[in-house]
Enzyme design. Structure first.
Site, PDB file in Angstrom:
ATOM      1  N   CYS A  82       0.839  -1.205   0.000  1.00  0.00           N
ATOM      2  CA  CYS A  82       0.000   0.000   0.000  1.00  0.00           C
ATOM      3  C   CYS A  82       0.879   1.262   0.000  1.00  0.00           C
ATOM      4  CB  CYS A  82      -0.920  -0.010   1.219  1.00  0.00           C
ATOM      5  SG  CYS A  82      -1.810   1.539   1.456  1.00  0.00           S
TER       6      CYS A  82
ATOM      7  N   CYS B 167       0.439   3.379   3.194  1.00  0.00           N
ATOM      8  CA  CYS B 167       1.122   2.784   4.351  1.00  0.00           C
ATOM      9  C   CYS B 167       2.617   3.090   4.278  1.00  0.00           C
ATOM     10  CB  CYS B 167       0.897   1.277   4.400  1.00  0.00           C
ATOM     11  SG  CYS B 167      -0.702   0.781   5.094  1.00  0.00           S
TER      12      CYS B 167
ATOM     13  N   ASP C 144      -0.443  16.434  -1.859  1.00  0.00           N
ATOM     14  CA  ASP C 144      -0.759  15.532  -2.970  1.00  0.00           C
ATOM     15  C   ASP C 144       0.287  15.701  -4.079  1.00  0.00           C
ATOM     16  OD1 ASP C 144      -3.612  13.979  -3.903  1.00  0.00           O
ATOM     17  OD2 ASP C 144      -2.174  14.487  -5.481  1.00  0.00           O
TER      18      ASP C 144
ATOM     19  N   HIS D  66      -4.111   0.858   8.396  1.00  0.00           N
ATOM     20  CA  HIS D  66      -4.638   0.588   7.057  1.00  0.00           C
ATOM     21  C   HIS D  66      -6.124   0.251   7.134  1.00  0.00           C
ATOM     22  CE1 HIS D  66      -4.513  -0.476   2.802  1.00  0.00           C
ATOM     23  NE2 HIS D  66      -5.367  -1.427   3.129  1.00  0.00           N
TER      24      HIS D  66
ATOM     25  N   ASN E 161     -13.032   9.978  -1.473  1.00  0.00           N
ATOM     26  CA  ASN E 161     -13.547   9.127  -2.541  1.00  0.00           C
ATOM     27  C   ASN E 161     -13.626   7.698  -2.020  1.00  0.00           C
ATOM     28  OD1 ASN E 161     -13.526  11.333  -4.343  1.00  0.00           O
ATOM     29  ND2 ASN E 161     -11.377  10.984  -4.846  1.00  0.00           N
TER      30      ASN E 161
ATOM     31  N   GLY F 109     -14.513   7.031  -7.351  1.00  0.00           N
ATOM     32  CA  GLY F 109     -13.243   7.507  -7.910  1.00  0.00           C
ATOM     33  C   GLY F 109     -12.043   7.251  -7.025  1.00  0.00           C
TER      34      GLY F 109
ATOM     35  N   HIS G 225      -6.459   3.045   0.555  1.00  0.00           N
ATOM     36  CA  HIS G 225      -6.170   3.319   1.969  1.00  0.00           C
ATOM     37  C   HIS G 225      -6.966   4.588   2.296  1.00  0.00           C
ATOM     38  CE1 HIS G 225      -2.973   3.623   5.396  1.00  0.00           C
ATOM     39  NE2 HIS G 225      -3.816   4.639   5.563  1.00  0.00           N
TER      40      HIS G 225
ATOM     41  N   HIS H 253      -8.456   7.935   2.917  1.00  0.00           N
ATOM     42  CA  HIS H 253      -7.795   9.247   2.909  1.00  0.00           C
ATOM     43  C   HIS H 253      -8.806  10.340   2.631  1.00  0.00           C
ATOM     44  CE1 HIS H 253      -7.617   7.684  -1.236  1.00  0.00           C
ATOM     45  NE2 HIS H 253      -7.712   8.947  -1.638  1.00  0.00           N
TER      46      HIS H 253
ATOM     47  N   HIS I 108      -9.081  14.315   1.139  1.00  0.00           N
ATOM     48  CA  HIS I 108      -8.444  15.411   0.404  1.00  0.00           C
ATOM     49  C   HIS I 108      -8.884  16.734   1.025  1.00  0.00           C
ATOM     50  CE1 HIS I 108      -7.425  12.924  -3.259  1.00  0.00           C
ATOM     51  NE2 HIS I 108      -8.431  12.213  -2.817  1.00  0.00           N
TER      52      HIS I 108
HETATM   53  P1  5GP Z   1      -8.022   9.028  -4.769  1.00  0.00           P
HETATM   54  O1  5GP Z   1      -8.386   9.187  -6.203  1.00  0.00           O
HETATM   55  O2  5GP Z   1      -7.690   7.598  -4.425  1.00  0.00           O
HETATM   56  O3  5GP Z   1      -9.043   9.641  -3.842  1.00  0.00           O
HETATM   57  O4  5GP Z   1      -6.765   9.936  -4.566  1.00  0.00           O
HETATM   58  C1  5GP Z   1      -5.464   9.486  -4.384  1.00  0.00           C
HETATM   59  C2  5GP Z   1      -4.583  10.707  -4.379  1.00  0.00           C
HETATM   60  O5  5GP Z   1      -3.289  10.329  -3.961  1.00  0.00           O
HETATM   61  C3  5GP Z   1      -4.426  11.354  -5.762  1.00  0.00           C
HETATM   62  O6  5GP Z   1      -4.836  12.720  -5.682  1.00  0.00           O
HETATM   63  C4  5GP Z   1      -2.945  11.210  -6.076  1.00  0.00           C
HETATM   64  O7  5GP Z   1      -2.401  12.320  -6.751  1.00  0.00           O
HETATM   65  C5  5GP Z   1      -2.327  11.021  -4.700  1.00  0.00           C
HETATM   66  N1  5GP Z   1      -1.124  10.192  -4.705  1.00  0.00           N
HETATM   67  C6  5GP Z   1      -0.996   8.965  -5.284  1.00  0.00           C
HETATM   68  N2  5GP Z   1       0.237   8.475  -5.070  1.00  0.00           N
HETATM   69  C7  5GP Z   1       0.904   9.416  -4.336  1.00  0.00           C
HETATM   70  C8  5GP Z   1       2.241   9.475  -3.824  1.00  0.00           C
HETATM   71  O8  5GP Z   1       3.067   8.564  -3.973  1.00  0.00           O
HETATM   72  N3  5GP Z   1       2.579  10.592  -3.127  1.00  0.00           N
HETATM   73  C9  5GP Z   1       1.682  11.618  -2.926  1.00  0.00           C
HETATM   74  N4  5GP Z   1       2.134  12.670  -2.211  1.00  0.00           N
HETATM   75  N5  5GP Z   1       0.427  11.589  -3.398  1.00  0.00           N
HETATM   76  C10 5GP Z   1       0.038  10.504  -4.105  1.00  0.00           C
HETATM   77 ZN    ZN Z   2      -2.383   1.321   3.637  1.00  0.00          ZN
END
Ligand code: 5GP
Ligand code: ZN
Length: 114
Positions: free
Chosen positions: A4, A7, A30, A46, A87, A93, A98, A100, A102
């Site tokens: 992950c 994680c 992000d 997690h 999301n 989306g 994991h 999270h 925004h």
């Molecule tokens: P989701 O679409 O799953 O809600 O959003 C995942 C978010 O994680 C995306 O906005 C993406 O840009 C961000 N993200 C994905 N991988 C990484 C990473 O390795 N580092 C950082 N800082 N952000 C990440």
């Molecule tokens: Zn995780």
């Protein structure tokens, strides 16, 4: 979870620009920001999504929202306004599995959802 991304960010094995950290949570910038302020706030444990949150995690989620509120102030968007999004699942989306949140702000956001 070993495969992950978030994680690994929580453990420090993948670098990130950390905005806040304590024993339970980490907030980082992000990697592909959608607005001038775009932070991702995660619990260190997690949980795959909001669907995984159990009654025993609700204190953690309350703490997380308190941290989001303080980060909004610290990053200068509390007064101008911001959006908090989680999301969930495929139609929601969610890309990273994991839980999270925004925190997005620093510009006028499109009011349309979806
Ligand atoms: P989701 O679409 O799953 O809600 O959003 C995942 C978010 O994680 C995306 O906005 C993406 O840009 C961000 N993200 C994905 N991988 C990484 C990473 O390795 N580092 C950082 N800082 N952000 C990440
Ligand atoms: Zn995780």
């Amino acid at each position: 979870m070993s495969d992950c991304i978030f994680c690994k960010i929580a453990q420090g094995t993948i670098p990130s620009e950390i905005a806040y950290e304590d024993d339970e949570l980490i907030a980082f910038k992000d990697i592909q920001p959608l607005a001038p302020v775009h932070l991702v706030i995660i619990p260190k444990i997690h949980l795959r999504s909001l669907n995984d949150v159990k009654p025993e995690n609700e204190g953690l989620i309350g703490h997380l929202f308190g941290v989001i509120k303080r980060l909004a102030e610290e990053f200068g968007v509390a007064e101008s306004g911001y959006r908090v999004v989680t999301n969930t699942g495929t139609d929601g989306g969610q890309v990273v599995g994991h839980l999270h949140f925004h925190l997005i702000g620093g510009q006028a956001l499109n009011a349309r959802i979806g």
